[in-house]
Design an enzyme around this catalytic site. Structure first.
Site, PDB file in Angstrom:
ATOM      1  N   GLY A   1      53.730   7.436  52.070  1.00  0.00           N
ATOM      2  CA  GLY A   1      52.643   8.405  52.125  1.00  0.00           C
ATOM      3  C   GLY A   1      52.555   9.097  53.464  1.00  0.00           C
ATOM      4  O   GLY A   1      52.290  10.304  53.542  1.00  0.00           O
TER       5      GLY A   1
ATOM      6  N   GLN B   1      55.265  11.657  53.706  1.00  0.00           N
ATOM      7  CA  GLN B   1      54.890  12.848  52.930  1.00  0.00           C
ATOM      8  C   GLN B   1      53.899  13.706  53.723  1.00  0.00           C
ATOM      9  O   GLN B   1      53.998  14.940  53.731  1.00  0.00           O
ATOM     10  CB  GLN B   1      54.291  12.416  51.592  1.00  0.00           C
ATOM     11  CG  GLN B   1      55.318  11.808  50.650  1.00  0.00           C
ATOM     12  CD  GLN B   1      54.680  11.123  49.450  1.00  0.00           C
ATOM     13  OE1 GLN B   1      53.547  10.649  49.512  1.00  0.00           O
ATOM     14  NE2 GLN B   1      55.405  11.062  48.349  1.00  0.00           N
ATOM     15  N   TYR B   2      52.954  13.057  54.393  1.00  0.00           N
ATOM     16  CA  TYR B   2      51.981  13.767  55.232  1.00  0.00           C
ATOM     17  C   TYR B   2      52.698  14.556  56.322  1.00  0.00           C
ATOM     18  O   TYR B   2      52.416  15.741  56.542  1.00  0.00           O
ATOM     19  CB  TYR B   2      51.017  12.747  55.835  1.00  0.00           C
ATOM     20  CG  TYR B   2      50.158  13.268  56.963  1.00  0.00           C
ATOM     21  CD1 TYR B   2      49.025  14.029  56.713  1.00  0.00           C
ATOM     22  CD2 TYR B   2      50.476  12.970  58.292  1.00  0.00           C
ATOM     23  CE1 TYR B   2      48.226  14.498  57.748  1.00  0.00           C
ATOM     24  CE2 TYR B   2      49.683  13.433  59.331  1.00  0.00           C
ATOM     25  CZ  TYR B   2      48.569  14.200  59.054  1.00  0.00           C
ATOM     26  OH  TYR B   2      47.789  14.664  60.085  1.00  0.00           O
ATOM     27  N   MET B   3      53.640  13.920  56.996  1.00  0.00           N
ATOM     28  CA  MET B   3      54.375  14.594  58.063  1.00  0.00           C
ATOM     29  C   MET B   3      55.208  15.747  57.507  1.00  0.00           C
ATOM     30  O   MET B   3      55.349  16.798  58.146  1.00  0.00           O
ATOM     31  CB  MET B   3      55.263  13.590  58.797  1.00  0.00           C
ATOM     32  CG  MET B   3      54.503  12.506  59.526  1.00  0.00           C
ATOM     33  SD  MET B   3      53.386  13.130  60.823  1.00  0.00           S
ATOM     34  CE  MET B   3      54.580  13.614  62.075  1.00  0.00           C
TER      35      MET B   3
END
Length: 219
Positions: A126, A129-131
């Site tokens: 997660g 994915q954020y980065m």
């Protein structure tokens, strides 16, 4: 004084930013969802503009920021929910960028993240994915014809800060108080000659205004 529209005005950085801008004489408007938030903004001298980032279309964003000279996007989902992060940090920011271009608003300030944030920890998918979303939005803004600043803070702490920072195009990774991020944004907004730059920020030893002024001298 430029008119500033803040997306994320009620968040950890945004609610510390607008008092600095109004105190400097800026005409500030801010996006909000609840009536309680609207009352708080209005009491602080900010024009409230109702809207939900997740639900808003590009046209909704354009209408909300109409008349502004500069847009600040400091909103974030806070991590932990992929769909919400994509809707706010990703598509929300992309719609706001496109809306600013459609409205002819030249200046756009994006709060992003230092790319090596959290690399000293065991990270899950997660976070990666954020980065990836943050990088995608940074790339979209940098490719636009806007006069942009991408502000990349280190790990955010929920403090007002002491007004002392380390800023630069590339700096050592570290923590930064949300209040220091807000103060850096305010100083960048008051330095309109500094544009199309990536600025990283952590807590440091230099007063915010001096640190931002040094960026213009080093260009």
């Amino acid at each position: 004084m430029p008119r500033i529209f803040i997306i994320g005005a009620t968040g950890g950085v945004g609610h510390r930013l607008y008092p600095l801008l109004t105190a400097a004489g800026h005409d500030v408007s801010g996006l909000h969802r609840s009536e309680k938030q609207a009352k708080d903004l209005r009491a602080a001298g900010v024009t409230p503009v109702q809207g939900d980032i997740i639900e808003m279309s590009q046209e909704d964003f354009a209408a909300a920021m109409a008349g502004a000279d500069a847009v600040v996007f400091s909103a974030g989902a806070g991590g932990g929910d992929w769909d919400k992060t994509e809707a706010i940090d990703g598509k929300g920011a992309e719609k706001a960028i496109a809306a600013a271009q459609a409205q002819g608003i030249e200046r756009f300030y994006l709060v992003s993240v230092i790319p090596d944030a959290g690399r000293d920890r065991d990270l899950d998918d997660g976070f990666e994915q954020y980065m990836s979303i943050k990088k995608r939005v940074d790339t979209a803004l940098a490719a636009s014809d806007l006069k942009w600043i991408i502000l990349r803070p280190g790990t955010l702490t929920d403090d007002d800060g002491d007004g002392r920072v380390n800023v630069g195009p590339v700096i050592p990774y570290g923590d930064v108080a949300r209040g220091n991020v807000a103060a850096t944004l305010a100083a960048l907004i008051d330095t309109p000659d500094l544009m199309r730059e990536i600025v990283e920020v952590t807590d440091g030893d230099t007063p915010v205004r001096d640190a931002v002024a040094a960026l213009t001298r080093d260009r």
